[in-house]
Design a protein around this motif. Structure first.
Motif, mmCIF file in Angstrom:
data_model
loop_
_atom_site.group_PDB
_atom_site.id
_atom_site.type_symbol
_atom_site.label_atom_id
_atom_site.label_comp_id
_atom_site.label_asym_id
_atom_site.label_seq_id
_atom_site.Cartn_x
_atom_site.Cartn_y
_atom_site.Cartn_z
ATOM 1 N N GLY A 186 24.680 47.734 13.907
ATOM 2 C CA GLY A 186 26.147 47.708 13.864
ATOM 3 C C GLY A 186 26.750 47.971 15.230
ATOM 4 O O GLY A 186 27.783 47.395 15.590
ATOM 5 N N PHE A 187 26.104 48.835 16.005
ATOM 6 C CA PHE A 187 26.580 49.126 17.346
ATOM 7 C C PHE A 187 26.505 47.881 18.232
ATOM 8 O O PHE A 187 27.416 47.597 19.003
ATOM 9 C CB PHE A 187 25.783 50.283 17.966
ATOM 10 N N THR A 188 25.428 47.128 18.083
ATOM 11 C CA THR A 188 25.291 45.882 18.844
ATOM 12 C C THR A 188 26.411 44.918 18.486
ATOM 13 O O THR A 188 26.995 44.269 19.368
ATOM 14 C CB THR A 188 23.918 45.239 18.577
ATOM 15 N N LEU A 189 26.731 44.810 17.202
ATOM 16 C CA LEU A 189 27.834 43.934 16.776
ATOM 17 C C LEU A 189 29.162 44.408 17.353
ATOM 18 O O LEU A 189 29.994 43.598 17.770
ATOM 19 C CB LEU A 189 27.899 43.846 15.253
ATOM 20 N N LEU A 190 29.347 45.719 17.411
ATOM 21 C CA LEU A 190 30.556 46.285 18.020
ATOM 22 C C LEU A 190 30.638 45.921 19.498
ATOM 23 O O LEU A 190 31.696 45.514 19.994
ATOM 24 C CB LEU A 190 30.574 47.806 17.846
ATOM 25 N N LEU A 191 29.513 46.045 20.213
ATOM 26 C CA LEU A 191 29.490 45.677 21.634
ATOM 27 C C LEU A 191 29.838 44.203 21.832
ATOM 28 O O LEU A 191 30.620 43.852 22.722
ATOM 29 C CB LEU A 191 28.112 45.965 22.234
ATOM 30 N N LEU A 192 29.258 43.343 21.012
ATOM 31 C CA LEU A 192 29.544 41.910 21.131
ATOM 32 C C LEU A 192 30.996 41.602 20.783
ATOM 33 O O LEU A 192 31.623 40.737 21.405
ATOM 34 C CB LEU A 192 28.598 41.097 20.260
ATOM 35 N N HIS A 193 31.536 42.299 19.801
ATOM 36 C CA HIS A 193 32.942 42.118 19.451
ATOM 37 C C HIS A 193 33.832 42.468 20.644
ATOM 38 O O HIS A 193 34.768 41.734 20.970
ATOM 39 C CB HIS A 193 33.296 42.992 18.243
ATOM 40 N N LYS A 194 33.491 43.566 21.309
ATOM 41 C CA LYS A 194 34.319 44.063 22.417
ATOM 42 C C LYS A 194 34.116 43.276 23.712
ATOM 43 O O LYS A 194 35.075 42.971 24.418
ATOM 44 C CB LYS A 194 34.007 45.536 22.652
ATOM 45 N N TYR A 195 32.861 42.940 24.052
ATOM 46 C CA TYR A 195 32.558 42.369 25.359
ATOM 47 C C TYR A 195 32.059 40.923 25.319
ATOM 48 O O TYR A 195 31.879 40.307 26.362
ATOM 49 C CB TYR A 195 31.474 43.211 26.064
#
Length: 177
Positions: A87-96
């Motif tokens: 989920g953290f990886t998905l958050l990073l991709l969403h943001k950056y």
């Protein structure tokens, strides 16, 4: 056309093809099928999920990000890198992810968030492990990212999220409790 269809490769059993083996693993983890007398049959829940594209995709994403062991086919010794913090990886991709960024950009943030995982392998091996498991073997195959570099499994590669990512993945702040 699939390699299986082209006649390039002979497949005598399901373990001769990672795609076939992965499909069987996923449909079992998703509880779409059950095994009785060595025969796979669709479950009632499986029929319901298969009839609803949105539910099918959500179920598949949860299984791939939370339950499927991404180290199944690789030789990396760490079982946790890439399996923890999906989920953290998905958050990073969403943001950056709207801009091309090197996979090392995401790797650095991942290991800052989960520092104990970086102790599992030497630094360059940890980078490769996370990048291969997360980008090459998961998100790329789902069409959620594009990878540019020297080719598949390249040492350094640019990652950018696709339009499909934004259609399927939404990030919402937690509600106040």
């Amino acid at each position: 056309m699939l390699i299986l269809d082209s006649g390039i490769s002979k497949v005598a059993k399901e373990t001769d093809s990672q795609a076939v083996e992965l499909t069987k693993i996923l449909i079992k983890l998703m509880r779409l099928v059950k095994l009785c007398n060595n025969v796979l049959t669709m479950t009632k829940e499986g029929e319901k999920v298969a009839a609803n594209d949105e539910l099918l995709m959500k179920t598949l994403m949860v299984i791939l990000c939370c339950e499927f062991n991404k180290n199944y086919w690789d030789g990396f010794e760490s079982e946790d890198i890439g399996n923890v913090g999906g989920g953290f990886t998905l958050l990073l991709l969403h943001k950056y992810g709207s801009e091309k960024r090197l996979d090392s950009f995401y790797v650095d943030r991942y290991f800052r968030a989960f520092p104990k995982l970086s102790n599992d392998l030497p630094p360059s091996e940890a980078l490769s492990c996370y990048s291969i498991r997360t980008f090459d073997r998961l998100l790329l195959h789902l069409g959620l990212i594009e990878v540019e570099g020297e080719g598949y499994l390249a040492r350094e590669k640019d990652i950018i999220k696709t339009e499909l990512f934004d259609k399927l993945i939404s990030v919402v702040p937690p509600r106040n409790m």
